[in-house]
Design a protein around this motif. Structure first.
Motif, mmCIF file in Angstrom:
data_model
loop_
_atom_site.group_PDB
_atom_site.id
_atom_site.type_symbol
_atom_site.label_atom_id
_atom_site.label_comp_id
_atom_site.label_asym_id
_atom_site.label_seq_id
_atom_site.Cartn_x
_atom_site.Cartn_y
_atom_site.Cartn_z
ATOM 1 N N THR A 175 51.458 40.192 36.474
ATOM 2 C CA THR A 175 50.052 41.264 36.174
ATOM 3 C C THR A 175 48.842 40.966 37.375
ATOM 4 O O THR A 175 49.616 40.122 38.078
ATOM 5 C CB THR A 175 49.546 40.593 35.422
ATOM 6 O OG1 THR A 175 48.310 40.569 34.533
ATOM 7 C CG2 THR A 175 49.978 38.616 34.714
ATOM 8 N N SER A 176 47.961 41.620 37.257
ATOM 9 C CA SER A 176 47.106 41.346 38.286
ATOM 10 C C SER A 176 45.713 40.527 37.528
ATOM 11 O O SER A 176 44.410 40.256 38.195
ATOM 12 C CB SER A 176 46.615 42.240 39.734
ATOM 13 O OG SER A 176 45.990 43.887 38.134
ATOM 14 N N LEU A 177 45.753 40.582 36.323
ATOM 15 C CA LEU A 177 44.757 39.957 35.994
ATOM 16 C C LEU A 177 44.577 38.422 35.873
ATOM 17 O O LEU A 177 45.218 37.217 35.027
ATOM 18 C CB LEU A 177 44.690 39.853 33.913
ATOM 19 C CG LEU A 177 44.425 41.572 33.511
ATOM 20 C CD1 LEU A 177 44.935 41.647 32.103
ATOM 21 C CD2 LEU A 177 43.491 42.316 34.194
ATOM 22 N N MET A 178 43.337 37.816 36.599
ATOM 23 C CA MET A 178 43.631 36.719 36.265
ATOM 24 C C MET A 178 42.156 36.256 36.813
ATOM 25 O O MET A 178 41.397 37.268 37.493
ATOM 26 C CB MET A 178 44.483 35.926 37.721
ATOM 27 C CG MET A 178 44.536 36.291 39.539
ATOM 28 S SD MET A 178 45.246 35.219 40.305
ATOM 29 C CE MET A 178 46.733 36.110 39.862
ATOM 30 N N ASP A 179 41.364 34.942 37.122
ATOM 31 C CA ASP A 179 40.421 34.739 37.440
ATOM 32 C C ASP A 179 40.394 32.672 37.466
ATOM 33 O O ASP A 179 41.168 32.697 36.453
ATOM 34 C CB ASP A 179 39.249 35.102 36.900
ATOM 35 C CG ASP A 179 37.767 35.266 37.372
ATOM 36 O OD1 ASP A 179 37.591 34.688 38.623
ATOM 37 O OD2 ASP A 179 36.478 34.731 36.761
ATOM 38 N N PHE A 180 39.290 32.291 37.660
ATOM 39 C CA PHE A 180 39.128 30.429 37.078
ATOM 40 C C PHE A 180 37.883 30.277 37.380
ATOM 41 O O PHE A 180 37.737 29.337 36.655
ATOM 42 C CB PHE A 180 39.915 30.028 38.748
ATOM 43 C CG PHE A 180 38.647 30.450 39.789
ATOM 44 C CD1 PHE A 180 37.865 29.179 40.002
ATOM 45 C CD2 PHE A 180 38.530 31.374 40.633
ATOM 46 C CE1 PHE A 180 36.982 29.959 41.357
ATOM 47 C CE2 PHE A 180 37.310 31.197 42.082
ATOM 48 C CZ PHE A 180 36.983 30.960 41.916
ATOM 49 N N ILE A 220 43.455 31.540 33.458
ATOM 50 C CA ILE A 220 42.704 31.721 33.991
ATOM 51 C C ILE A 220 43.682 30.628 34.196
ATOM 52 O O ILE A 220 42.957 29.569 33.977
ATOM 53 C CB ILE A 220 41.790 31.661 32.567
ATOM 54 C CG1 ILE A 220 40.730 32.803 31.956
ATOM 55 C CG2 ILE A 220 40.158 30.907 33.232
ATOM 56 C CD1 ILE A 220 40.200 32.915 31.107
ATOM 57 N N ALA A 221 42.924 30.454 35.976
ATOM 58 C CA ALA A 221 42.928 29.697 36.695
ATOM 59 C C ALA A 221 41.913 28.321 36.645
ATOM 60 O O ALA A 221 41.259 28.061 35.900
ATOM 61 C CB ALA A 221 42.984 29.255 38.629
ATOM 62 N N SER A 222 42.473 26.822 37.108
ATOM 63 C CA SER A 222 41.519 25.431 37.355
ATOM 64 C C SER A 222 41.095 25.172 38.245
ATOM 65 O O SER A 222 41.737 24.824 39.212
ATOM 66 C CB SER A 222 41.530 25.000 36.082
ATOM 67 O OG SER A 222 40.603 23.738 36.078
#
Length: 536
Positions: A344-349, A321-323
């Motif tokens: 991995t492709s699992l990310m969001d912000f 999880i980005a910021s």
């Protein structure tokens, strides 16, 4: 509408300027300084100080440059004998009742009255100290402002600001003649979230900052150009600092973003940079406690644990999880770290609907509801789920259910609205890595905490609500052992076996502009001091 250009000459310099421009604008935009007090580029023209008198060939009297439009063939003189004599007279008039308390005045070092006296005055006053009209001093006007009416030259900048920008009209002229002074009705405090701007635009020491008052002489301060990180407007600011300590933030003029203004919330955000609870070194969990660790040991622990999860459960058992508090450079290498390092492709912000709030106004002037400087940058860098992937809530739910075992957080996410889900997910995760600028409750669930520096301690770019990419600059070295986020991701990628070399943030932006479609063709030189829109 077509803009017609006219040719004029100022002090022998031939210029071509738009029709309708006033003389002082034409001069200042071409590096010709005409002394002035009441004129301000982002306020209406009042023409009351008379300091900007010039000579225009063919005119019988000296006109004021702030209210005289240019005309084709106009010839202007700003420094001849007639102008100099007039300016000296104006200076003498403005200083008739001035208390001449420069040694104790907080404005000393950036005072227009001081500067212009040295350049255009140098006269001996014909008014003795006992003959001067005495006025009120040290008047408390609320949380931000102290008023000294003796120093005021009645330029009306502050009055026009509250009339024209905030439309609240707190300050007005009272009394008449040489007793005239500015003030609020019955000295009521100014309760206005943009009040600090009148301190910036006061050309003398009449309005001073209660927060900055007597803390530091301005000639000891260094100014660094930056961008306010407290909302998605991206107001241009200057960080005033010395010896690694920030003393104030002031707005930096950008006609396309914030003009000459900033809100008080952004202005008063600087104590976080100096905060005593800054995280200064890496921390590794040992039982129930987080203990200080060398950088190499912390990085090795992160790589070892994430590799173990990847080998045992696959890369999709790790999520990041980005910021949007991070720069474009930080986020670019975050994406590389998650996709190319971990695989991995699992990310969001998005933690609290930042993407929906980014362009919504909180007030009618500058502030937006999104309290992050780089939400649009995160969107442009595509840090959102793809092909039915999990958003932040989905990631945390999967962690809670044991499907995701490793969680990488670029910042603590205490502001996630579902506190119960967040708590359960962090307790369930096998391994949590977190970047943080300050010690706090959000760190307690982490197994490794990596100290990242604040925006004042690194170079980079933010993308504001209208997709304008703007530069921030390092004011001083990072505190303790903290590092820029991009540097942490770079080192992790190298530890993970990915070959790359980015010595500086500028090198990261160069690579970003090659790889990311939204930023292609951009250069830091092209962005300059005022920024450049992605769509342009």
């Amino acid at each position: 509408m077509k803009t017609y250009m006219v040719k004029i000459t100022i002090d022998g310099k031939e210029l071509e300027v738009p029709e309708g421009t006033v003389i002082i604008q034409a001069a200042l935009e071409n590096d010709i300084h005409i002394p002035h007090y009441c004129y301000h580029p982002d306020l209406s023209i009042d023409g009351n100080c008379r300091m900007c008198l010039v000579e225009v060939e063919g005119m019988p009297k000296l006109p004021i440059a702030c209210a005289t439009p240019v005309a084709d063939g106009m010839v202007v003189h700003t420094k001849n004998e007639n102008v100099t004599k007039a300016q000296e007279s104006v200076m003498e008039f403005l200083l008739i009742n001035h208390p001449i308390d420069c040694p104790i005045c907080d404005q000393a070092g950036e005072c227009g009255l001081q500067d212009y006296y040295m350049n255009h005055g140098l006269h001996n006053s014909r008014i003795g100290l006992r003959e001067k009209v005495l006025k009120r001093k040290v008047i408390d006007l609320g949380e931000m402002i102290v008023l000294d009416t003796e120093r005021c030259i009645l330029c009306s900048r502050c009055i026009r600001f509250f009339d024209e920008v905030t439309h609240t009209g707190e300050l007005q002229f009272y009394k008449r003649g040489d007793r005239t002074e500015i003030g609020t009705y019955k000295d009521q405090p100014i309760d206005n979230s943009y009040s600090g701007n009148v301190v910036d635009i006061c050309p003398v020491g009449a309005l001073t900052s209660k927060d900055f008052r007597f803390k530091q002489r301005v000639w000891f301060l260094k100014g660094t150009k930056s961008v306010c990180p407290t909302c998605s407007t991206g107001c241009n600011i200057r960080i005033d600092h010395t010896k690694g300590v920030v003393f104030r933030l002031v707005p930096r003029r950008n006609p396309e973003v914030n003009k000459s203004w900033m809100c008080d919330k952004g202005r008063m955000a600087y104590p976080l940079i100096n905060g005593e609870n800054r995280l200064k070194y890496p921390m590794i969990r040992n039982g129930e406690n987080l203990e200080p660790s060398p950088w190499e040991e912390a990085l090795d622990r992160v790589v070892k644990e994430l590799k173990k999860i990847k080998e045992e459960s696959g890369p999709e058992a790790i999520a990041g999880i980005a910021s949007p508090q991070g720069t474009n450079e930080d986020l670019f290498l975050f994406k590389k770290w998650i996709r190319e390092g971990i695989g991995t492709s699992l990310m969001d912000f998005r933690v609290n609907d930042e993407d929906k709030k980014v362009r919504e106004m909180e007030d009618s002037i500058l502030r937006r509801k999104d309290e992050n400087p780089n939400t649009r940058g995160a969107l442009a860098l595509d840090l959102v789920p793809k092909n039915g992937g999990l958003d932040t809530k989905g990631i945390l739910t999967a962690v809670k259910e044991g499907k995701i075992k490793g969680l990488y957080l670029q910042r603590p996410i205490d502001h996630f609205p579902d506190k119960t889900l967040l708590k359960e997910a962090l307790e369930k995760a096998e391994f949590v890595v977190m970047h943080a600028t300050h010690n706090g409750e959000g760190m307690r669930a982490a197994h490794v905490v990596l100290p990242s520096c604040t925006y004042a301690e690194k170079d980079g770019t933010f993308t504001n609500y209208e997709d304008r990419v703007q530069q921030i600059h390092r004011a001083f070295p990072p505190i303790g052992e903290s590092r820029p986020d991009w540097e942490i991701f770079r080192d992790l990628l190298v530890h993970f076996g990915v070959s790359l070399s980015f010595p500086t943030a500028q090198d990261v932006f160069l690579q970003l502009s090659k790889e990311e479609r939204a930023f292609q063709g951009m250069t830091l030189k092209g962005i300059g001091d005022l920024g450049r829109r992605i769509s342009s």
